[in-house]
Structures are given as C-alpha cells and as structure tokens.
Design an enzyme around this catalytic site. Structure first.
Site, PDB file in Angstrom:
ATOM      1  N   HIS A 270      -3.076  -3.140  -9.207  1.00 28.61           N
ATOM      2  CA  HIS A 270      -2.689  -2.366  -8.020  1.00 28.61           C
ATOM      3  C   HIS A 270      -1.350  -1.713  -8.298  1.00 28.61           C
ATOM      4  CE1 HIS A 270      -1.848  -1.292  -3.856  1.00 28.61           C
ATOM      5  NE2 HIS A 270      -3.137  -1.479  -3.637  1.00 28.61           N
ATOM      6  N   ASP A 328     -10.760  -4.790  -3.501  1.00 30.70           N
ATOM      7  CA  ASP A 328     -12.117  -4.359  -3.875  1.00 30.70           C
ATOM      8  C   ASP A 328     -12.883  -5.384  -4.680  1.00 30.70           C
ATOM      9  OD1 ASP A 328     -10.458  -1.362  -4.097  1.00 30.70           O
ATOM     10  OD2 ASP A 328     -12.177  -1.657  -2.776  1.00 30.70           O
TER      11      ASP A 328
HETATM   12  C1  SDX Z   1      -7.239   0.572  -3.838  1.00 25.68           C
HETATM   13  O1  SDX Z   1      -2.719   2.378  -3.136  1.00 25.68           O
HETATM   14  C2  SDX Z   1      -3.400   1.586  -2.391  1.00 25.68           C
HETATM   15  O2  SDX Z   1      -2.912   0.913  -1.516  1.00 25.68           O
HETATM   16  C3  SDX Z   1      -4.881   1.585  -2.666  1.00 25.68           C
HETATM   17  C4  SDX Z   1      -5.688   0.537  -1.912  1.00 25.68           C
HETATM   18  C5  SDX Z   1      -5.734   0.845  -0.450  1.00 25.68           C
HETATM   19  O3  SDX Z   1      -5.948  -0.088   0.343  1.00 25.68           O
HETATM   20  O4  SDX Z   1      -5.642   2.035  -0.097  1.00 25.68           O
HETATM   21  O5  SDX Z   1      -5.114  -0.748  -2.100  1.00 25.68           O
HETATM   22  C6  SDX Z   1      -7.128   0.488  -2.372  1.00 25.68           C
HETATM   23  O6  SDX Z   1      -7.339   1.655  -4.340  1.00 25.68           O
HETATM   24  C7  SDX Z   1      -7.153  -0.683  -4.662  1.00 25.68           C
HETATM   25  C8  SDX Z   1      -7.250  -0.383  -6.187  1.00 25.68           C
HETATM   26  C9  SDX Z   1      -8.733  -0.220  -6.518  1.00 25.68           C
HETATM   27  N1  SDX Z   1      -8.876   0.275  -7.910  1.00 25.68           N
HETATM   28  C10 SDX Z   1      -9.374  -0.533  -8.854  1.00 25.68           C
HETATM   29  O7  SDX Z   1      -9.622  -1.720  -8.728  1.00 25.68           O
HETATM   30  C11 SDX Z   1      -9.619   0.184 -10.182  1.00 25.68           C
HETATM   31  C12 SDX Z   1      -9.097  -0.697 -11.322  1.00 25.68           C
HETATM   32  N2  SDX Z   1      -7.637  -0.747 -11.214  1.00 25.68           N
HETATM   33  C13 SDX Z   1      -6.887   0.185 -12.062  1.00 25.68           C
HETATM   34  O8  SDX Z   1      -7.498   1.457 -12.149  1.00 25.68           O
HETATM   35  C14 SDX Z   1      -5.416   0.182 -11.695  1.00 25.68           C
HETATM   36  O9  SDX Z   1      -5.027  -1.113 -11.540  1.00 25.68           O
HETATM   37  C15 SDX Z   1      -4.909   0.964 -10.515  1.00 25.68           C
HETATM   38  C16 SDX Z   1      -5.353   2.389 -10.544  1.00 25.68           C
HETATM   39  C17 SDX Z   1      -5.352   0.333  -9.242  1.00 25.68           C
HETATM   40  C18 SDX Z   1      -3.410   0.932 -10.619  1.00 25.68           C
HETATM   41  O10 SDX Z   1      -3.110   1.577 -11.831  1.00 25.68           O
HETATM   42  P1  SDX Z   1      -1.606   1.615 -12.350  1.00 25.68           P
HETATM   43  O11 SDX Z   1      -0.717   2.133 -11.283  1.00 25.68           O
HETATM   44  O12 SDX Z   1      -1.579   2.256 -13.693  1.00 25.68           O
HETATM   45  O13 SDX Z   1      -1.296   0.084 -12.514  1.00 25.68           O
HETATM   46  P2  SDX Z   1      -0.078  -0.447 -13.276  1.00 25.68           P
HETATM   47  O14 SDX Z   1       0.937   0.630 -13.549  1.00 25.68           O
HETATM   48  O15 SDX Z   1       0.377  -1.648 -12.553  1.00 25.68           O
HETATM   49  O16 SDX Z   1      -0.715  -0.881 -14.698  1.00 25.68           O
HETATM   50  C19 SDX Z   1       0.075  -1.670 -15.527  1.00 25.68           C
HETATM   51  C20 SDX Z   1      -0.687  -1.768 -16.832  1.00 25.68           C
HETATM   52  C21 SDX Z   1      -1.102  -0.412 -17.388  1.00 25.68           C
HETATM   53  O17 SDX Z   1      -1.099  -0.570 -18.790  1.00 25.68           O
HETATM   54  P3  SDX Z   1       0.226  -0.006 -19.610  1.00 25.68           P
HETATM   55  O18 SDX Z   1       0.311   1.467 -19.325  1.00 25.68           O
HETATM   56  O19 SDX Z   1       1.401  -0.784 -19.085  1.00 25.68           O
HETATM   57  O20 SDX Z   1      -0.102  -0.319 -21.061  1.00 25.68           O
HETATM   58  O21 SDX Z   1      -1.903  -2.492 -16.633  1.00 25.68           O
HETATM   59  C22 SDX Z   1      -2.991  -1.683 -17.005  1.00 25.68           C
HETATM   60  C23 SDX Z   1      -2.513  -0.247 -16.957  1.00 25.68           C
HETATM   61  O22 SDX Z   1      -3.280   0.540 -17.858  1.00 25.68           O
HETATM   62  N3  SDX Z   1      -4.041  -1.901 -16.009  1.00 25.68           N
HETATM   63  C24 SDX Z   1      -5.230  -2.422 -16.271  1.00 25.68           C
HETATM   64  C25 SDX Z   1      -5.889  -2.483 -15.033  1.00 25.68           C
HETATM   65  N4  SDX Z   1      -5.084  -2.019 -14.078  1.00 25.68           N
HETATM   66  C26 SDX Z   1      -3.928  -1.651 -14.690  1.00 25.68           C
HETATM   67  N5  SDX Z   1      -5.812  -2.835 -17.419  1.00 25.68           N
HETATM   68  C27 SDX Z   1      -7.065  -3.309 -17.333  1.00 25.68           C
HETATM   69  N6  SDX Z   1      -7.778  -3.406 -16.159  1.00 25.68           N
HETATM   70  C28 SDX Z   1      -7.201  -3.001 -15.002  1.00 25.68           C
HETATM   71  N7  SDX Z   1      -7.881  -3.093 -13.853  1.00 25.68           N
END
Ligand code: SDX
Length: 393
Positions: A270, A328
């Site tokens: 998140h 989710d």
């Molecule tokens: C919702 O914003 C909100 O409030 C949204 C929401 C709402 O109620 O409106 O909460 C609803 O959208 C929840 C999120 C649902 N999406 C997913 O579950 C999809 C899977 N999650 C990822 O796509 C991701 O976690 C995000 C998009 C949710 C967040 O992405 P970020 O902002 O890049 O997360 P981060 O910066 O904390 O990531 C840190 C690291 C990154 O790697 P590096 O660049 O540091 O090397 O962790 C990695 C990311 O690539 N990472 C993951 C991951 N989520 C982040 N790696 C593997 N699996 C994952 N799910």
C-alpha cells in the site's frame, strides 16, 4: 492556493488538499472516519450510518438515522429510460465499463437546474446517487446474466435490498440471510472512504472545475477500475486461482520479489500503510464468519490466502519493504462466497466508495480556498528549439 508544497529529497511533494473526513496513520495501521476508528464503526454501525457520518461529520441519532434511511428509500429507483443505456452494451461487457457509462449518464437525468453551491441541492444529489448506486450495480449484474432487472423493495434495508436486486428473481420472494447481509454491510463500511487515494483525487479534480457530481463519480469509477487500485480484489482472486495450491506459494513469492518479473502479489502492499491495513484484519474476520455461516470453513482459496499471508509476512523481502495485506486481499474470497462474481468485485467497491467520493466532492466544493485543481509538473523535456523545414528533418 491548491495546497501545501514541501520539498523533500530534492523532489517536489505536495499535499493536494486539507480535509476533515478521513485520517490514516500508515505506520500505526490506523484508519479513522471523522475521528472514529474503523474497527468501532464496523462493530457498532451500519453502512448508512457511516454514510451519514462521512457527509455530515457526526453520527446520526435514532431520529436522524430513521429520516435518512427513509429518504434513501425514496430515491432507489432509476429513470425508466436509463434502462435503455444498458441495452447498448454487449452482455459480456465488463460491468465497470457499464458503470462508467450509466453513472455518467445520470448527469443527463438529474443535474439540470441544480445549483451545487446550495446545500439542499448537494443533499439531494448525495441522497440520489447513494440510493441509486445499488440499483445500478445490481442492474449491471442482471444485464450480464441475461436476467430481468429487479425493482428495489422498500421493506428491506439498504444492503438487504441490494442483495434482493442482485440475487432475487420475479419467480420467488428473496429471503435475505441476516448474517450475510451484515457481512456485506461491513464490507461496504470498510470501503467507504480512504482519504486522497487515486479515485478520490480524480473525483475532487473533476469536481474542482464545477462538473456535476454524477460526471465526477463516473470519473472516479473509471480510475478505481485499475488493477493497482480498486481492481486489485478481482486481480487477487485471479492470482489465488492461478497459484491454485499451497505447494506453489513459494514459487509465486519468489516471482513477486524478482525485479525482472512484473508479477506483484495482488492484495499486498500500500502507498500509505507500512503496517497492517486495519481493513484487511476486519475483512479476514468477515470472510471467516461468512464461510462458517455457509459451511465453507475449508474453502480452498481461503486456506491458500491464509498460508500465503503467513509465508509472506515471515519473508525478509516483504518485511523490509513493509508489505502487508491490504483491503483487497480477502475481499474477493468473501464476495465470491456471497455469490458475487469476480467481475463485479470492483463494482461493489465503487458502490461503497461513492459515499466517500460524494463527501470529499462536497468538502472540496465548499472550501473557500479550493480553486480549480492544477497539478504542477517538473518539466524535463527538450529546451526551446526552431522547426526545420521537412526536407531538413
Ligand atoms: C487500494 O490509495 C489508497 O488508499 C487505495 C486503497 C483505497 O482504499 O482507496 O487503499 C485501495 O488501491 C489498495 C491497493 C490495492 N492494490 C494492490 O493490491 C495491487 C498490488 N499492490 C501493488 O501494486 C502496490 O503495493 C501498490 C500499488 C498498492 C503500492 O505501490 P507502491 O506505492 O510502489 O508501494 P511501495 O512504494 O510501498 O513499494 C515498495 C516496494 C517497491 O519496490 P522497490 O521500488 O522499493 O524496489 O515494494 C514493491 C514495490 O515495487 N511492492 C511489491 C508489491 N507492492 C509493492 N512487490 C511485490 N508485490 C507487491 N504487491
């Protein structure tokens, strides 16, 4: 002024707005709606009380609650001509595509002669769209199934009525299971608002131009559809089906950690929560309650999700990146158990989030400091140059 600008690590980071509606502490895993913890609201209130709270800033007393519920009941039907909008779609159209089109079309039915700077007109719009979203979502489902639309029933409360319109048929009286109705009502509450997420920011930005709320909500639905946002519950269930068995969990955890692999663990991570998403804990409990009520305690996907969560939370990559289950992760499993098809999960999310979108839209509209949104950019393109004749390009 469009907000506070702060400089951090050389990048321009901006607070897009000030709001009194929802507070999130990502480090503590805390979520408050108008100051009330989500855990207490899920325990002690129903979704319409939460809708009233998000819009008005206070929970309703018994008399206010009764009046609000009665008002919503008076707006649950849609204009009969709106039915024709559904018939323009193929039966296999994704229901979110239908929602974007039909909700946007409400603009053509209900926004004329509305002055949204008049509080009473804003109240009417809020009541209309909160009342009509369940009807429209259920119609999108029925249309995809080739079944007749079900009219709302005023003898049922908000969520029971939605389940009647989804699962009822003209052939027999739908008898809602109170345990399942309560579970879905809590799911609505968990999705009601979440401060300035992508779709809420979309609604605010669209509304800042003075666009009518129905068009703004349609824009929010379009944004929510993405798999990185509201589409994650559908993507998460598809992921669990793809993993199939606990023996393959390690393989997919490995893929999620591989920077050269685009696979991400759907339902994990998140932008704000760097601790447990409090909604995920509540969703896991609702999921267990529903599966128990339905005698599905050994549901394959639920068992797989529990194992996946346990392994991921003990993995140093997920610990280091502070990745936890989000709202989710379990919502797809419980919705599937409730009989809601995967393609409808994000529509359910949109139904619930509409109350937050409308509360945020109104807060933006009446904020004297809020002008038309104009996000800033850091220009990194070509410097000024002259156009060469085509035979010299
Ligand atoms: C919702 O914003 C909100 O409030 C949204 C929401 C709402 O109620 O409106 O909460 C609803 O959208 C929840 C999120 C649902 N999406 C997913 O579950 C999809 C899977 N999650 C990822 O796509 C991701 O976690 C995000 C998009 C949710 C967040 O992405 P970020 O902002 O890049 O997360 P981060 O910066 O904390 O990531 C840190 C690291 C990154 O790697 P590096 O660049 O540091 O090397 O962790 C990695 C990311 O690539 N990472 C993951 C991951 N989520 C982040 N790696 C593997 N699996 C994952 N799910």
């Amino acid at each position: 002024k469009t907000g506070l600008f702060t400089y951090d690590t050389g990048y321009l980071s901006t607070a897009s707005c000030k709001s009194k509606i929802t507070f999130i502490d990502g480090d503590k895993g805390e979520l408050l709606y108008r100051g009330y913890p989500i855990e207490q609201l899920a325990d002690h209130c129903n979704f319409l009380e939460v809708a009233y709270l998000l819009k008005n800033g206070e929970l309703p007393n018994q008399q206010q609650k009764g009046k609000f519920e009665m008002t919503i009941k008076q707006h649950t039907m849609v204009h009969e001509q709106l039915v024709k909008f559904f018939q323009g779609f193929r039966r296999d159209a994704h229901p979110m595509a239908v929602m974007v089109g039909v909700v946007g079309a409400l603009s053509a039915f209900y926004h004329d002669a509305m002055n949204f700077y008049d509080a009473e007109h804003r109240n009417i719009s809020f009541n209309r769209i909160v009342a009509k979203m369940p009807t429209i979502v259920a119609m999108a489902y029925k249309y995809s199934m080739g079944e007749p639309f079900m009219y709302p029933r005023n003898d049922l409360d908000y969520t029971a009525n939605f389940m009647h319109m989804m699962f009822g048929t003209p052939c027999e009286q739908y008898k809602p299971n109170p345990v399942l109705v309560r579970a879905l009502d809590i799911i609505f509450t968990l999705h009601a608002d979440h401060e300035q997420n992508a779709s809420t920011s979309t609604v605010r930005l669209a509304g800042s131009s003075g666009a009518n709320p129905f068009a703004c909500i349609s824009a929010g639905i379009a944004c929510l559809w993405g798999p990185a946002h509201g589409g994650a519950n559908e993507a998460c269930l598809n992921m669990l089906e793809q993993i199939g068995d606990v023996s393959r969990v390690d393989e997919f955890i490995k893929r999620a950690k591989d920077k050269n692999d685009s696979f991400k663990l759907m339902g994990f991570g998140h932008r704000v929560y760097k601790n447990f998403d409090p909604r995920a804990k509540l969703m896991r409990k609702v999921c267990g309650d529903v599966l128990t009520e339905l005698g599905l305690e050994n549901d394959r996907l639920f068992k797989l999700a529990l194992t996946l969560e346990k392994i991921a939370l003990e993995d140093e990559y997920f610990i280091e990146k502070k990745l936890y289950p989000n709202v989710d992760f379990y919502s797809g499993i419980v919705q599937k158990a409730l009989g809601i098809p995967t393609s409808m999960f994000t529509c359910i999310f949109a139904l619930a989030r509409t109350v937050g979108w409308m509360a945020q839209w109104e807060e933006m509209l009446i904020d004297p400091e809020y002008k038309i949104g104009r996000p800033r950019q850091l220009y990194i393109g070509a410097a000024r140059r002259n156009v060469a004749p085509i035979d010299q390009r």
